[in-house]
Design a protein around this motif. Sequence first.
Motif, PDB file in Angstrom:
ATOM      1  N   LYS A 194      47.602  43.169  52.031  1.00  0.00           N
ATOM      2  CA  LYS A 194      46.137  42.977  52.033  1.00  0.00           C
ATOM      3  C   LYS A 194      45.710  42.686  50.598  1.00  0.00           C
ATOM      4  O   LYS A 194      45.979  43.481  49.702  1.00  0.00           O
TER       5      LYS A 194
ATOM      6  N   SER B 197      42.455  42.227  48.336  1.00  0.00           N
ATOM      7  CA  SER B 197      41.013  42.496  48.435  1.00  0.00           C
ATOM      8  C   SER B 197      40.339  42.258  47.091  1.00  0.00           C
ATOM      9  O   SER B 197      40.941  42.456  46.027  1.00  0.00           O
ATOM     10  N   SER B 198      39.102  41.811  47.152  1.00  0.00           N
ATOM     11  CA  SER B 198      38.284  41.657  45.946  1.00  0.00           C
ATOM     12  C   SER B 198      36.946  42.323  46.213  1.00  0.00           C
ATOM     13  O   SER B 198      36.726  42.881  47.306  1.00  0.00           O
TER      14      SER B 198
ATOM     15  N   SER C 271      35.589  40.380  49.542  1.00  0.00           N
ATOM     16  CA  SER C 271      36.165  40.373  50.886  1.00  0.00           C
ATOM     17  C   SER C 271      37.644  40.757  50.799  1.00  0.00           C
ATOM     18  O   SER C 271      38.127  41.140  49.725  1.00  0.00           O
ATOM     19  N   GLU C 272      38.340  40.642  51.925  1.00  0.00           N
ATOM     20  CA  GLU C 272      39.789  40.882  51.903  1.00  0.00           C
ATOM     21  C   GLU C 272      40.470  39.970  52.915  1.00  0.00           C
ATOM     22  O   GLU C 272      39.857  39.550  53.906  1.00  0.00           O
TER      23      GLU C 272
ATOM     24  N   LEU D 200      37.734  35.547  48.802  1.00  0.00           N
ATOM     25  CA  LEU D 200      37.974  36.518  47.729  1.00  0.00           C
ATOM     26  C   LEU D 200      37.341  36.114  46.401  1.00  0.00           C
ATOM     27  O   LEU D 200      36.974  36.965  45.594  1.00  0.00           O
TER      28      LEU D 200
END
Length: 1004
Positions: A929, A931-932, A935-936, A980
């Motif tokens: 995964k 993620s930022s 979002s992911e 992201l």
Amino acid sequence: MDLSRRDFLKATGLSGLAVALSGLGLNMAKVQAAAKEFKLKGAREFTSICHFCACGCGVIGYVKDEKLINLEGAVDSPINRGALCSKGLGYGQIPNSDQRATKPLYRAPGSDHWEEISWEEAIDRSARALKKARDEGWKQTEVIDGKTVDVHRTDAIGFVGGSQINNEECYQNIKMARALGVIYIDNQTRVCHATTPPAMNAAFGRGAMTNPWGDLKNSKLIWIEGSNLAECHPMGLKNVMKAKENGATIVHVDIRYTRTSKIADHFFQLRPGTDIAFLGALINYIITNKKYNEDYIRRNTNACCILRDDYKLEDGIFSGYDPENRTYNMETWGYALGPDGKPQKAQDLFAPNTVMSRLKEHYSRYTPEQASAITGMPAEDIQKAAEIFSSHSPTVMMYALGMTQHTIGVQNIRCFTILQLLMGNIGVPGGGVDAMRGQPNVQASTDFGIMYQYFPGYIAYPTEKTNTMESWTKVSGTQNRRWLINMLKAWFGDYATAENDYGFGLIGVRNSHHNDSIYGMFEDAYRGTVKCLYLCGQNPHVTNANAGMVHDGMCKMDTVIAQDIFINETAEFWNRPGDNPKDIQTEVIFLPACSYLERRGTITNSMRLIQWRMEGPKPLGDSKPDYEINNLLWRRIAELYKDSTDPKDAIIKRIDATWNYSDDQTVEDILKEINGRDLATGRLLAGIGELKDDGSTSAGMWIYTGVYGNGEHLAQRRGQEDEGDMGIYPKFAFAWPDNIRMIYNRASCDENGQPVDPAHKIVWWDAAENRWKGYDRPDVGSLTAAPGTPGGNSPFRMTGEGYARLFAADYADHNPDGTTRLHSYTPVDGPVPEFYEPVESPTKNALHQNERAQFNPCVIYPRMPERQRIGTPDEFPYVLCSSGIAEHWCGGTVTRNIPWLNELVKEPFVEMSTQLAGKLGVKAGDKVKVSSARSEVVVKAMVTDRAKPLTVNGAETHTVWMPYSWGFKGLSKGPSTNYLTIDALDPNVNEQEFKACLVNIQKA
Ligand code: SF4
């Protein structure tokens, strides 16, 4: 297409460098041999230009029974000489693809499916939707800076696209958009190379790539930075390999080791977003060690010009900063002027306040050790890079999106211009700054001003400060006024007269404080202002940063009109997995366009070469060429307005009066309008020098004047002559401006017009014949203007000073009557590049203590705090960089519908170092995964040694990398990386920071 899958896979190479080299054509003999076996007897042959990157490779197609049966590289193209890369070759599957949408479609509000409709209904619905949005969203006046301004525009429509259509179609689109009063206008260049024109313009006076591909063979050093040329511009690399055969040294600087690094003699790795620190150290080395070309910089640059003594930089902030608005007043960035209003000059290069002395002072802080702490590159590597750079000449610097896609993108490229000027590498064979553009016609969609801030030909679009011809001319100058008058004559015909300022007042006015880019547009859609979107060959749902914002903005629109070859994620945003279409009340009209092989027109590649595409097979099904769709749409809009007496609609009638292209010759008629005419005789003008400022000539876009000179369609030329063997090929197609292939080539000569390097001459003054001559067209004001006269003396005649600008001073040159002749461009975030961290950074800015100077002090981010959170390194410790790959292209609309390409690379992934993988307990192929703060996504891990961990400010720093061309449509589906990425924007042109944001990674 009869090319077998096996032949294709062999041709494109399945392993490592094979894609780069075999795909380059080095093994293409096999493909050509296979092609010869095809049953071509009786087939119609046609030539065209590849659809993908802006190398502009020539193709030859064969049509039988109205079907494409073979596609191969054109041997007579000086760019690709018969070779095509995997994408170019793979396009042969498109004309007969059963994935294409070939009927107009309608998606009703709340519906979960498309319905087929007739062309008549599709055009009528589209025209009515545009009219409704325009009329309801009309803004006659606006209060700006406390004053009521007549702006007469609509804020309810967005126009997006242009870099995948032909020149004539771009021209139709911009004419239509401006007639409707649309301000939100953008094309893919915003996302890719928007930072290039202002950076080049600030230094040289024009905003484009300087030298042609063929000239690469004359280089001694090829410096590739921020580009994976082997994958993203394979035929550019083919020309690099020619230079290598001639003994050139190749250097690659990038954030990870790629297929381009593999062919380089030296590879240097740095942290994403730190090029200014690295290049600043090179500038420092060259000045400190006197490695610059003194003769060149004295003759051709503003090195000796004296700056104002109140110009300064303190802790990362230039003089004139307004912290509240995050803007600069540039006044102190000007020159000390003489009584004649011209910059004062010193004899001594390093006299107080000369440009050179201020450059020396500025970059003295960029020591190898300081640059190392910032970039993560060892100081000895920086020293070595500086020695290599300064010990070779001529050098060409090639770059792509690794340099442009930053909040300091303009200043990144400014570093190249400074380095190349210091070394005397501009306007000479083997030199130059080569911007490699990534879409087939992104150069022309920029040329044609499919951008909120320009008219066609890089002429500034009016704002509240320039909303009359008089105030506009005061700022833009009389030189640009000439080009504008010619455009207004082309658009408004007989109506445009000197008495009514050529109809200037009909054009809508921008608010200079407002972000009208594709980013501002979706934000305003989300806020409820933009109601109708017209899209033409662009897929922002995949290609915009912080892509969730695009989706949510579109959900609030009334109508989306999508003109494309396939139904992509943007056209079908209402059907995104996990969403309920019933909740989305946007109607969508799909207008099926045909492929490039099925229509004719001109297209402009990275090196400004305007080439002709012939018609191949007939459009598949009911699909149509874009120029036909544009004609239908405009005519229906004009019909809807024909009885209106409302003054706001006058512009539609004026434009309609010149929209008189014949059905069978639309393309040629438009190209002639772009080229321009003598209005008394109707003669098509032969060059820019013939354009008048009195309304007696017209030209839709001045920079292309001459492409149809005297009625000769020069873009169709395929001449193979290359006198002097310099790689110029002046009779192959036509290059803007005035067929000059190597702009600023006058700089290769001394004051007397004689080549500085006679062994590599390109242009010269022939005293016996009293004229300039050359293997290329000399870049001088007039071919008969002798050296020493104003027209024959300035290689950089498109800047106000007539010099190239090491320091981008605030300067306007004046005519004898005191009016502004030409205003040089100065970037809004500084006259010289200064290092700032990316907006999301793993570390503190080591150069400045000032919090304001952590990232670019002119960047305003977040603009919508609730949607634009800034991630911190404690939560998101890794740097994400994203870009393209050889097998998939841009938003993937086309390539993910080519089965062979999907076979080569079937899904997105995240590439990480073995060290990071070990730390995370991840193995190659594991799902992770990513993620930022936005979002992911879940993708597979690819574990390599290509992006090694770096030590930055004493801490271990990891960079990961992802391709971005996937979405939920097409034959190959996958998560979009751009959910992201961060939509922080460069303050000059609103280009996003794709190349550096923060993420976290966990095993999924
Ligand atoms: S994608 Fe670019 S390099 Fe490849 S064939 Fe097309 S134009 Fe040439």
